[in-house]
Design a protein around this motif. Structure first.
Motif, mmCIF file in Angstrom:
data_model
loop_
_atom_site.group_PDB
_atom_site.id
_atom_site.type_symbol
_atom_site.label_atom_id
_atom_site.label_comp_id
_atom_site.label_asym_id
_atom_site.label_seq_id
_atom_site.Cartn_x
_atom_site.Cartn_y
_atom_site.Cartn_z
ATOM 1 N N GLY A 161 0.658 -1.031 0.021
ATOM 2 C CA GLY A 161 -0.200 0.033 -0.094
ATOM 3 C C GLY A 161 0.936 1.271 0.099
ATOM 4 O O GLY A 161 1.891 1.293 -0.580
ATOM 5 N N PRO A 162 0.275 2.348 0.653
ATOM 6 C CA PRO A 162 1.102 3.682 0.529
ATOM 7 C C PRO A 162 2.268 3.757 1.374
ATOM 8 O O PRO A 162 2.871 4.651 1.416
ATOM 9 C CB PRO A 162 0.026 4.495 0.977
ATOM 10 C CG PRO A 162 -1.007 3.987 1.763
ATOM 11 C CD PRO A 162 -0.960 2.383 1.108
ATOM 12 N N ARG A 163 2.445 2.522 2.189
ATOM 13 C CA ARG A 163 3.740 2.607 3.068
ATOM 14 C C ARG A 163 4.444 1.294 2.556
ATOM 15 O O ARG A 163 3.899 0.250 2.455
ATOM 16 C CB ARG A 163 3.318 2.621 4.410
ATOM 17 C CG ARG A 163 2.836 4.031 4.898
ATOM 18 C CD ARG A 163 2.634 3.898 6.279
ATOM 19 N NE ARG A 163 2.003 5.258 6.837
ATOM 20 C CZ ARG A 163 0.695 5.499 7.139
ATOM 21 N NH1 ARG A 163 -0.113 4.344 6.964
ATOM 22 N NH2 ARG A 163 0.346 6.827 7.349
ATOM 23 N N ARG A 164 5.713 1.508 2.918
ATOM 24 C CA ARG A 164 6.443 0.058 2.598
ATOM 25 C C ARG A 164 5.981 -1.020 3.571
ATOM 26 O O ARG A 164 5.863 -0.787 4.782
ATOM 27 C CB ARG A 164 8.074 0.318 3.339
ATOM 28 C CG ARG A 164 9.128 -0.694 3.188
ATOM 29 C CD ARG A 164 10.435 -0.240 3.670
ATOM 30 N NE ARG A 164 11.375 -1.335 3.806
ATOM 31 C CZ ARG A 164 12.487 -1.342 4.227
ATOM 32 N NH1 ARG A 164 13.154 -0.028 4.711
ATOM 33 N NH2 ARG A 164 13.422 -2.281 4.226
ATOM 34 N N CYS A 165 5.916 -2.227 2.929
ATOM 35 C CA CYS A 165 5.520 -3.321 3.855
ATOM 36 C C CYS A 165 6.707 -4.278 4.018
ATOM 37 O O CYS A 165 7.163 -4.761 3.311
ATOM 38 C CB CYS A 165 4.320 -4.002 2.807
ATOM 39 S SG CYS A 165 3.559 -5.440 3.802
ATOM 40 N N GLN A 166 6.704 -4.742 5.411
ATOM 41 C CA GLN A 166 7.657 -5.501 5.844
ATOM 42 C C GLN A 166 6.970 -6.315 6.697
ATOM 43 O O GLN A 166 6.231 -6.197 7.552
ATOM 44 C CB GLN A 166 8.753 -5.162 6.694
ATOM 45 C CG GLN A 166 9.797 -4.304 5.987
ATOM 46 C CD GLN A 166 10.651 -3.440 6.822
ATOM 47 O OE1 GLN A 166 10.547 -2.536 7.331
ATOM 48 N NE2 GLN A 166 12.127 -3.823 6.627
ATOM 49 N N GLY A 167 7.056 -7.617 6.593
ATOM 50 C CA GLY A 167 6.320 -8.740 7.185
ATOM 51 C C GLY A 167 6.330 -10.185 6.427
ATOM 52 O O GLY A 167 7.392 -10.391 5.852
ATOM 53 N N GLU A 168 5.176 -10.871 6.772
ATOM 54 C CA GLU A 168 5.313 -12.223 6.221
ATOM 55 C C GLU A 168 3.878 -12.586 5.373
ATOM 56 O O GLU A 168 2.862 -11.968 6.050
ATOM 57 C CB GLU A 168 5.538 -13.262 7.294
ATOM 58 C CG GLU A 168 6.972 -13.252 7.709
ATOM 59 C CD GLU A 168 7.089 -14.304 8.732
ATOM 60 O OE1 GLU A 168 6.402 -14.838 9.239
ATOM 61 O OE2 GLU A 168 8.293 -14.713 9.114
ATOM 62 N N LEU A 169 4.161 -13.305 4.380
ATOM 63 C CA LEU A 169 3.059 -13.850 3.602
ATOM 64 C C LEU A 169 2.803 -15.034 4.054
ATOM 65 O O LEU A 169 3.663 -15.902 3.556
ATOM 66 C CB LEU A 169 3.229 -13.736 2.293
ATOM 67 C CG LEU A 169 1.977 -14.250 1.217
ATOM 68 C CD1 LEU A 169 0.550 -13.355 1.460
ATOM 69 C CD2 LEU A 169 2.372 -14.206 -0.266
#
Length: 499
Positions: A170-178
Motif C-alpha cells: 500500500g502507501p507505505r513500505r510493507c515488511q512482514g510475512e505472507l
C-alpha cells in the motif's frame, strides 16, 4: 474485510440519501508484469449511466523504489470506450500504475468499472479493478476492521504450469510475512514468505518455488494471509502461468470460514450462468464460507428457459481441507442430457448443517484447451437488498478481433425469473458501434457472437483485438453478463463478469 451486512446497510443508506458520505475519488492499481503489456479499458459509464459530463482520470507511474515517475491527466467526457496503454508510458522501469478517477458529483462506489488487460504472446488476461489505496482514515476504519485470509485461487503444479500470486504494498513500505497454507495430496503444507516491498510496489510468489517437493499434477486448496496494511484494500492477482510466460489470473477473494455471518432464514443461495457449448463449463467451490455444510446442485436449462435436469454435486464443509469441483459438461453427458440442448445452468447451495452464509462464493470456470479462466462469483440470495424501482443495467468488456475468439452471454440471476426484453448496445473507441434487441427467457440465456453483431451493423473487424464494451438494459433487476475470450493459437482463456 467489511461484513456483508454492513455492505448492505451502506447500500440502503445511499438509496435513502444520495448525499450521505459521498465518494468523489475512485481508484485502482495495475502491476507491470514481465512478458506482458499492461493497459486499462473502460466505457464512460460515468456519463452513460449517471450523466456525469466531467470526470478526470489521472495515471501515475511508480518506479520499483516506490517513487513517482510522472502522472498524466485524461479528461473523460465522451460516450465511448477509453483504452489507455500503460506499458511504455515512460521510458524507465515501472512497478505499478496508480489510476484515479475524480468527480465533483457523487461516484457512490470507490472502485471504478475498469478492466486491467495484460497482453502477451499467445494470451490476453483480463481482470476487473481489485486493489486500491483507500480514500481516508474513515474508510480504513470500515474496510480494515477485520482481517481475513485470501483464497479463491485455482492451484495446478505440473511440468508446464505453475501457480503464482502478486502481492502489492500500500502507501507505505510493507515488511512482514505472507503466510501460505496449501491443502494437497492429503496433507496441509505451510510456509512463510518474507516480504520487504517498497510502497506501491509488488512481489510475486510461486508455489513451485515455495513447495518444490510437490508431485506433478498437484491441485488443492490454497489460503494466503497478508500482513495488515493501513489505508489499503489489497487483493492478490493470482492464477496459473505456463513456462512460456502466458498466464490466466484473476483476483483472490476473502476466506470467511472464520466469520460467523448468516441470513436470519435458511433460504438457498443461487445464480444462473450462460452455458457455452464450445467451452468447458466448470464450477469450483472452496471451503471459504462461514462455518457449516452446504449441499450443492447444478440445474440445466434449455434456450427457452425450460428445466432439463438437476445434477446433485455433493456437499461442501467449511472450514475444511477439501474443495468441490463440478465438470458441468461431463455431468450432463453422464446424465444423458445433450450438450447442444443446454443454454444455461444454475448453481444452487443450501445448508444441511448450520445456516445460509451471507457470502457463498465459487469459481466460474470456462476453458477451451489451454489455460482456463476462473472468475470469482457470489451467489445471490432473496435477502439481498433490491431497491423497489430498480431495473436491470449491466455493462462490461468483451474483447474481439484478431487472434481472439469471444463469447458473451446474458442471464437473469434467478432461474425462476420472468422473460423480458433485453437491449444491448456495443461501444468502441469511436463511440456507439451497434445495437441489438431480443428476448431474455426466464431460466435461459442470450448469447451472441460479437464479431457477427458488429458485422451486421457495418462495423469493421479489427486485425488486432479491440476492447469492445457492452451496456445492457432489461426490466429485470437481476441482469448479469459474462464474457470469455480464447486465443486462437494457444487456446488460453480469460474472462470476467459484468458490472
Amino acid at each position: 474485510m467489511k461484513s456483508f451486512k454492513e455492505v448492505e446497510a451502506t447500500r440502503r443508506a445511499y438509496h435513502q440519501d444520495a448525499a450521505l458520505n459521498s465518494v468523489h475519488r475512485a481508484s485502482l492499481m495495475v502491476p507491470e508484469l514481465a512478458g506482458a503489456e499492461a493497459e486499462i479499458s473502460f466505457v464512460n459509464h460515468f456519463l452513460l449511466k449517471r450523466g456525469y459530463a466531467k470526470v478526470a482520470c489521472r495515471v501515475t507511474a511508480v518506479d520499483p523504489a516506490g517513487k513517482r515517475i510522472e502522472a498524466r491527466l485524461f479528461p473523460i467526457t465522451e460516450p465511448k470506450v477509453y483504452t489507455i496503454p500503460l506499458t511504455g508510458m515512460v521510458s524507465v522501469p515501472v512497478a505499478t500504475y496508480l489510476v484515479d478517477f475524480f468527480a465533483a458529483d457523487n461516484l457512490f462506489i470507490p472502485f471504478p468499472a475498469v478492466m486491467l488487460n495484460h497482453r502477451g504472446p499467445g494470451f490476453l488476461n483480463t481482470v476487473h479493478a481489485y486493489n486500491r489505496v483507500l480514500n481516508d482514515v474513515f474508510e480504513d476504519d470500515a474496510i480494515n476492521a477485520t482481517s481475513n485470509p485470501e483464497a479463491s485461487i485455482d492451484v495446478l503444479l505440473d511440468g508446464r504450469t505453475d501457480t503464482f500470486a502478486v502481492f502489492t504494498a500500500g502507501p507505505r513500505r510493507c515488511q512482514g510475512e505472507l503466510e501460505v497454507e496449501l491443502a494437497a495430496d492429503g496433507r496441509v503444507h505451510t510456509a512463510s514468505i518474507a516480504l520487504d516491498v517498497p510502497r506501491l510496489c509488488n512481489q510475486e510468489v510461486s508455489l513451485r518455488q515455495i513447495f518444490p517437493g510437490l508431485q506433478a499434477g498437484t491441485t488443492g486448496f490454497l489460503r494466503l494471509r497478508q500482513p495488515r496494511q493501513e489505508l489499503f484494500y489489497g487483493r492478490l492477482l493470482a492464477g496459473r502461468r505456463c513456462d512460456d510466460g502466458a498466464f490466466s489470473a484473476n483476483h483472490s477473494y476473502y476466506d470467511s470460514s472464520g466469520v460467523a455471518e448468516y441470513w436470519e432464514d435458511n433460504r438457498e443461495a443461487y445464480r444462473l450462468y450462460p452455458f457455452f457449448a464450445d467451452l468447458d463449463n466448470v464450477v469450483r467451490m472452496y471451503p471459504i464460507m462461514s462455518p457449516g455444510t452446504l449441499a450443492v446442485a447444478i440445474v440445466a436449462y434449455d434456450r427457452a428457459g425450460r428445466r432439463l435436469a438437476e445434477l446433485p454435486a455433493g456437499e461442501l464443509e467449511s472450514p475444511g481441507p477439501r474443495f468441490l469441483e463440478v465438470d458441468v459438461n461431463r455431468r450432463l453427458a453422464e446424465s444423458g442430457v445433450a450438450i447442444g440442448d443446454v443454454c444455461a445452468f444454475a448453481v444452487r447451495a443450501w445448508p444441511v448443517r448450520g445456516k445460509t452464509p451471507t457470502r457463498v462464493n465459487h469459481q466460474l470456470v470456462y476453458g477451451g484447451g489451454g489455460l482456463q479462466t476462473s472468475v470469482n462469483v457470489s451467489l445471490a440470495n432473496p435477502n439481498v437488498f433490491v431497491p423497489p424501482t430498480k431495473t436491470g443495467l449491466t455493462w462490461g468488456q468483451a474483447p474481439v478481433g484478431g487472434d481472439i475468439e469471444s463469447w458473451l452471454g446474458f442471464v437473469g440471476n434467478a432461474p425462476q425469473g420472468a422473460a423480458c426484453e433485453l437491449a444491448v448496445t456495443l461501444y468502441g473507441e469511436q463511440g456507439e458501434l451497434a445495437r441489438k434487441t431480443c428476448v431474455l427467457p426466464g431460466g435461459g440465456s442470450v448469447q451472441f457472437n460479437l464479431a457477427d453483431a458488429l458485422a451486421e451493423a457495418g462495423a469493421r473487424s479489427s486485425e488486432q483485438p479491440a476492447n469492445v464494451w457492452y451496456i445492457a438494459r432489461a426490466a429485470r433487476s437481476d441482469l448479469s453478463a459474462y464474457a470469455v475470450t480464447r486465443h486462437r493459437d494457444s487456446r488460453h482463456c480469460s474472462g470476467e463478469h459484468s458490472y
